[in-house]
Design a protein around this motif. Structure first.
Motif, short mmCIF file in Angstrom:
data_model
loop_
_atom_site.label_atom_id
_atom_site.label_comp_id
_atom_site.label_asym_id
_atom_site.label_seq_id
_atom_site.Cartn_x
_atom_site.Cartn_y
_atom_site.Cartn_z
N GLY A 141 -0.04 -13.26 14.91
CA GLY A 141 0.13 -14.64 14.45
C GLY A 141 -0.12 -14.79 12.96
N ASP A 142 0.26 -15.94 12.42
CA ASP A 142 0.15 -16.20 10.98
C ASP A 142 -1.28 -16.66 10.64
OD1 ASP A 142 0.56 -16.76 8.36
OD2 ASP A 142 2.03 -18.37 8.68
N ILE A 143 -1.93 -15.94 9.73
CA ILE A 143 -3.31 -16.31 9.38
C ILE A 143 -3.42 -16.71 7.91
CG2 ILE A 143 -4.54 -14.99 11.16
CD1 ILE A 143 -4.79 -12.79 8.92
N LYS A 144 -2.25 -17.02 7.32
CA LYS A 144 -2.15 -17.27 5.87
C LYS A 144 -3.14 -18.33 5.37
CE LYS A 144 1.79 -18.93 4.42
NZ LYS A 144 1.72 -20.27 4.22
N ASP A 145 -3.23 -19.46 6.06
CA ASP A 145 -4.10 -20.53 5.55
C ASP A 145 -5.54 -20.42 6.04
OD1 ASP A 145 -1.92 -21.63 4.28
OD2 ASP A 145 -1.35 -22.79 6.06
N LEU A 146 -5.82 -19.37 6.80
CA LEU A 146 -7.14 -19.28 7.43
C LEU A 146 -8.11 -18.37 6.68
CD1 LEU A 146 -5.94 -18.82 11.13
CD2 LEU A 146 -6.17 -20.92 9.83
N VAL A 147 -7.55 -17.39 5.97
CA VAL A 147 -8.40 -16.43 5.25
C VAL A 147 -7.87 -16.24 3.83
CG1 VAL A 147 -9.09 -15.12 7.32
CG2 VAL A 147 -7.02 -14.47 6.10
N PRO A 148 -8.75 -15.82 2.90
CA PRO A 148 -8.25 -15.53 1.55
C PRO A 148 -7.23 -14.39 1.58
CG PRO A 148 -10.67 -15.59 1.62
CD PRO A 148 -10.20 -15.65 3.03
N GLU A 149 -6.42 -14.32 0.52
CA GLU A 149 -5.32 -13.35 0.49
C GLU A 149 -5.79 -11.91 0.70
OE1 GLU A 149 -2.55 -14.71 -2.54
OE2 GLU A 149 -1.79 -12.64 -2.57
N ILE A 150 -6.90 -11.54 0.04
CA ILE A 150 -7.32 -10.13 0.19
C ILE A 150 -7.76 -9.82 1.63
CG2 ILE A 150 -8.01 -9.78 -2.24
CD1 ILE A 150 -10.94 -9.57 -1.05
N VAL A 151 -8.28 -10.81 2.31
CA VAL A 151 -8.69 -10.59 3.70
C VAL A 151 -7.44 -10.45 4.58
CG1 VAL A 151 -9.96 -11.53 5.68
CG2 VAL A 151 -10.87 -11.82 3.37
N GLU A 152 -6.44 -11.29 4.29
CA GLU A 152 -5.18 -11.21 5.04
C GLU A 152 -4.56 -9.82 4.89
OE1 GLU A 152 -2.19 -13.94 3.65
OE2 GLU A 152 -0.78 -13.33 5.20
N GLN A 153 -4.61 -9.35 3.65
CA GLN A 153 -4.04 -8.03 3.35
C GLN A 153 -4.79 -6.92 4.09
OE1 GLN A 153 -3.72 -7.76 -0.92
NE2 GLN A 153 -3.67 -5.52 -0.77
N ARG A 154 -6.13 -6.98 4.02
CA ARG A 154 -6.95 -5.95 4.70
C ARG A 154 -6.76 -6.01 6.22
NH1 ARG A 154 -11.13 -5.01 0.58
NH2 ARG A 154 -9.75 -5.06 -1.21
N LEU A 155 -6.60 -7.23 6.75
CA LEU A 155 -6.38 -7.37 8.19
C LEU A 155 -5.04 -6.73 8.57
CD1 LEU A 155 -7.58 -10.98 8.97
CD2 LEU A 155 -8.14 -9.00 10.36
N ARG A 156 -4.06 -6.99 7.71
CA ARG A 156 -2.73 -6.44 7.99
C ARG A 156 -2.78 -4.91 7.97
NH1 ARG A 156 0.75 -8.42 3.94
NH2 ARG A 156 0.22 -10.56 4.36
N GLU A 157 -3.47 -4.37 6.93
CA GLU A 157 -3.57 -2.90 6.83
C GLU A 157 -4.26 -2.32 8.06
OE1 GLU A 157 -4.10 -3.08 2.01
OE2 GLU A 157 -5.79 -2.44 3.24
N LYS A 158 -5.29 -3.02 8.52
CA LYS A 158 -6.06 -2.50 9.64
C LYS A 158 -5.32 -2.64 10.97
CE LYS A 158 -10.64 -2.48 9.27
NZ LYS A 158 -11.12 -1.13 9.53
#
Ligand code: PNS
Length: 175
Positions: A141-158
């Motif tokens: 799901g889309d988490i764009k507005d829920l976490v800062p950008e670097i967290v979104e990126q790290r979540l995606r990588e993980k």
């Protein structure tokens, strides 16, 4: 003038926009604020302590009076170690209150001189939690507005390898 230091303890797995909102509010009323990540051997976190520390250090760079540290054991002991006078906690909704009240009163019993200070994050984050962010991210799901950008990126990588695997399985089975 006397300076007031506070700690903001939590799991931060991962840090969300709600956490960041509270850190900003805390940094405006306390002279020093330590974001304290609990090292909890009993929990299996998504992000390691080092990863969470790294994200939080990056995110709190704009706040000159905010530091990031980790601790294990009792929160009150860590607060005493860093000479904090207060424990900052966020309350999003009534449902948080009972658990938070219990913790605050137990901490007061353990260390009566320490005050717990509750602050409310912006209402747009009132439904937000790290647990839900992990779940939504895991399920693609889309988490764009829920976490800062670097967290979104790290979540995606993980999570990307797992999410890709999941959708590949779905395609294969025709579901
Ligand atoms: O982000 P969380 O998971 O809601 O944070 C909970 C936390 C870390 C604040 C709480 O579990 C805690 O203080 N743990 C440390 C152990 C401790 O002091 N226990 C007694 C608290 S009443």
């Amino acid at each position: 003038m006397k300076k007031v230091a506070a700690i903001y303890p939590g799991s931060f797995d991962p840090p969300t926009n709600g956490h960041l909102d509270l850190i900003e509010r805390g940094s405006l009323i306390f002279d020093e604020l330590t974001v304290a990540i609990l090292r909890n051997a009993a929990k299996e976190p998504l992000f390691s302590i080092a990863e969470r520390r790294n994200m939080l250090e990056e995110l709190t760079k704009p706040f000159k009076n905010v530091h990031v540290d980790t601790f294990e054991g009792l929160t009150v002991d860590f607060a005493c170690k860093v000479k904090a006078k207060a424990i900052l906690r966020g309350i999003r909704a009534i449902s948080d209150y009972e658990y938070e009240l219990q913790m605050a009163l137990m901490n007061r019993k353990l260390h009566p001189e320490l005050e717990t200070v509750f602050m409310m994050p912006h209402q747009k984050y009132s439904y937000l939690s790290s647990r839900l962010v992990r779940e939504v991210a895991r399920l693609g799901g889309d988490i764009k507005d829920l976490v800062p950008e670097i967290v979104e990126q790290r979540l995606r990588e993980k999570l990307e390898p797992a999410v890709k695997l999941q959708s590949a399985r779905k395609t294969k089975s025709g579901k």
